[in-house]
Design a protein around this motif. Structure first.
Motif, PDB file in Angstrom:
ATOM      1  N   TRP A  25      -1.640  -1.062  -4.049  1.00 30.29           N
ATOM      2  CA  TRP A  25      -2.732  -0.152  -3.726  1.00 30.29           C
ATOM      3  C   TRP A  25      -2.175   1.261  -3.591  1.00 30.29           C
ATOM      4  O   TRP A  25      -1.085   1.450  -3.037  1.00 30.29           O
ATOM      5  CB  TRP A  25      -3.378  -0.530  -2.390  1.00 30.29           C
ATOM      6  CG  TRP A  25      -4.187  -1.781  -2.416  1.00 30.29           C
ATOM      7  CD1 TRP A  25      -3.747  -3.055  -2.143  1.00 30.29           C
ATOM      8  CD2 TRP A  25      -5.585  -1.898  -2.711  1.00 30.29           C
ATOM      9  NE1 TRP A  25      -4.775  -3.951  -2.260  1.00 30.29           N
ATOM     10  CE2 TRP A  25      -5.920  -3.271  -2.603  1.00 30.29           C
ATOM     11  CE3 TRP A  25      -6.578  -0.982  -3.045  1.00 30.29           C
ATOM     12  CZ2 TRP A  25      -7.209  -3.743  -2.822  1.00 30.29           C
ATOM     13  CZ3 TRP A  25      -7.861  -1.442  -3.274  1.00 30.29           C
ATOM     14  CH2 TRP A  25      -8.172  -2.810  -3.161  1.00 30.29           C
ATOM     15  N   THR A  36      -9.865  -3.862   1.247  1.00 30.22           N
ATOM     16  CA  THR A  36      -8.873  -4.614   0.473  1.00 30.22           C
ATOM     17  C   THR A  36      -9.117  -6.113   0.603  1.00 30.22           C
ATOM     18  O   THR A  36      -9.002  -6.857  -0.374  1.00 30.22           O
ATOM     19  CB  THR A  36      -7.442  -4.276   0.920  1.00 30.22           C
ATOM     20  OG1 THR A  36      -7.240  -4.667   2.274  1.00 30.22           O
ATOM     21  CG2 THR A  36      -7.148  -2.790   0.766  1.00 30.22           C
ATOM     22  N   SER A  66      -8.955   5.350  -2.933  1.00 35.27           N
ATOM     23  CA  SER A  66      -7.995   4.272  -3.172  1.00 35.27           C
ATOM     24  C   SER A  66      -8.113   3.738  -4.585  1.00 35.27           C
ATOM     25  O   SER A  66      -9.159   3.843  -5.227  1.00 35.27           O
ATOM     26  CB  SER A  66      -8.228   3.127  -2.176  1.00 35.27           C
ATOM     27  OG  SER A  66      -9.469   2.476  -2.435  1.00 35.27           O
ATOM     28  N   SER A  67      -7.008   3.167  -5.047  1.00 32.45           N
ATOM     29  CA  SER A  67      -6.990   2.488  -6.346  1.00 32.45           C
ATOM     30  C   SER A  67      -6.121   1.252  -6.222  1.00 32.45           C
ATOM     31  O   SER A  67      -5.004   1.311  -5.693  1.00 32.45           O
ATOM     32  CB  SER A  67      -6.425   3.399  -7.442  1.00 32.45           C
ATOM     33  OG  SER A  67      -7.249   4.535  -7.640  1.00 32.45           O
ATOM     34  N   ALA A  68      -6.653   0.139  -6.707  1.00 32.86           N
ATOM     35  CA  ALA A  68      -5.860  -1.085  -6.835  1.00 32.86           C
ATOM     36  C   ALA A  68      -5.299  -1.118  -8.252  1.00 32.86           C
ATOM     37  O   ALA A  68      -6.044  -0.954  -9.222  1.00 32.86           O
ATOM     38  CB  ALA A  68      -6.719  -2.309  -6.576  1.00 32.86           C
ATOM     39  N   VAL A 119       0.859  -1.185   0.000  1.00 31.08           N
ATOM     40  CA  VAL A 119       0.000   0.000   0.000  1.00 31.08           C
ATOM     41  C   VAL A 119       0.895   1.236   0.000  1.00 31.08           C
ATOM     42  O   VAL A 119       1.738   1.409   0.882  1.00 31.08           O
ATOM     43  CB  VAL A 119      -0.919   0.034   1.231  1.00 31.08           C
ATOM     44  CG1 VAL A 119      -1.756   1.317   1.244  1.00 31.08           C
ATOM     45  CG2 VAL A 119      -1.820  -1.195   1.274  1.00 31.08           C
TER      46      VAL A 119
END
Length: 245
Positions: free
Chosen positions: A33, A168, A59-61, A7
């Motif tokens: 992430w 997550t 957030s972005s994966a 992350v």
């Protein structure tokens, strides 16, 4: 599947999806992430502004998708389920619904914004799954009915970093499910579908179409029963529930 993607937490960023795209195009790729405390240029579908006050999740994966575009097409639905799973973990009594394809809402108030983007390089397809979740507060400039997880949990103070950890975990579970096939994702999505069996208006290509939201196709398309009795499958467009203010 590796459950422990690193992350990268940032204080302030223009957009986590934009940052993920920069990293994807930088030539050194890793599944990861991106998490920001604040965004200055958060965006949703069609470049719509996504308000980003502190205390909420931005957030972005970023990850490679070995299943290619076929699996990538399932990820909007998987992401919506992951957000709704997270919401139900913290507010188990909430009537959490998903509006096609990936809006997460409670009592017609939006809880989350999801933006899926893809790209290609010599190593194959990569995906960015951007997920913004209202945790601590409803953005004052939301521009539509909106809610937050703290409100749904009865005013309980929630730590957005803790909630992100839950998100997550749920996302990895739903991603694994989507990679195994769309059937179980589709089944779970339909159980939470908002407007199923009711009148909706969809605007594919800017031309409104009204009908009964009858089902979801095996590829995720929205199946409408038109007034003349025929069926039409919509694969892109905004859904509006008839009668909703």
């Amino acid at each position: 599947m590796n459950q422990a993607w690193p992350v990268h937490r940032l204080d302030t960023i223009d957009s986590t999806n934009t940052e993920a795209r920069r990293r994807a195009q930088a030539g050194v790729f890793e599944n990861c992430w991106i998490l920001a405390d604040e965004q200055t240029a958060g965006r949703g579908r069609l470049q719509r502004h996504w308000a980003s006050p502190k205390g909420n999740i931005f957030s972005s994966a970023l990850f490679r998708e070995p299943g290619g575009i076929q699996v990538a097409a399932r990820i909007p639905f998987a992401a919506a389920l992951a957000v709704s799973d997270t919401a139900l973990e913290y507010a188990p009594g909430a009537d959490v619904r998903v509006k096609w394809p990936n809006d997460v809402r409670v009592n017609k108030a939006k809880l989350s914004g999801i933006l899926i983007e893809t790209g290609q390089d010599e190593q194959g397809l990569w995906v960015i799954a951007g997920m913004g979740v209202n945790v601590a507060q409803v953005p004052p400039e939301a521009g539509q009915a909106a809610t937050c997880l703290a409100e749904l949990a009865g005013g309980k103070a929630l730590d957005h970093i803790e909630v992100f950890g839950s998100l997550t975990r749920h996302f990895m579970t739903r991603l694994a499910q989507a990679r195994d096939g769309f059937g179980p994702v589709r089944t779970d999505w339909l159980k939470r579908a908002e407007g199923l069996g009711g009148q909706v208006r969809v605007s594919p290509g800017g031309v409104p179409v009204e009908g009964i939201f009858e089902d979801m196709a095996p590829d995720g398309g929205l199946i409408l029963r038109l007034p003349d009795g025929s069926r039409q499958t919509i694969r892109a467009g905004d859904v509006h529930l008839i009668g909703e203010v």
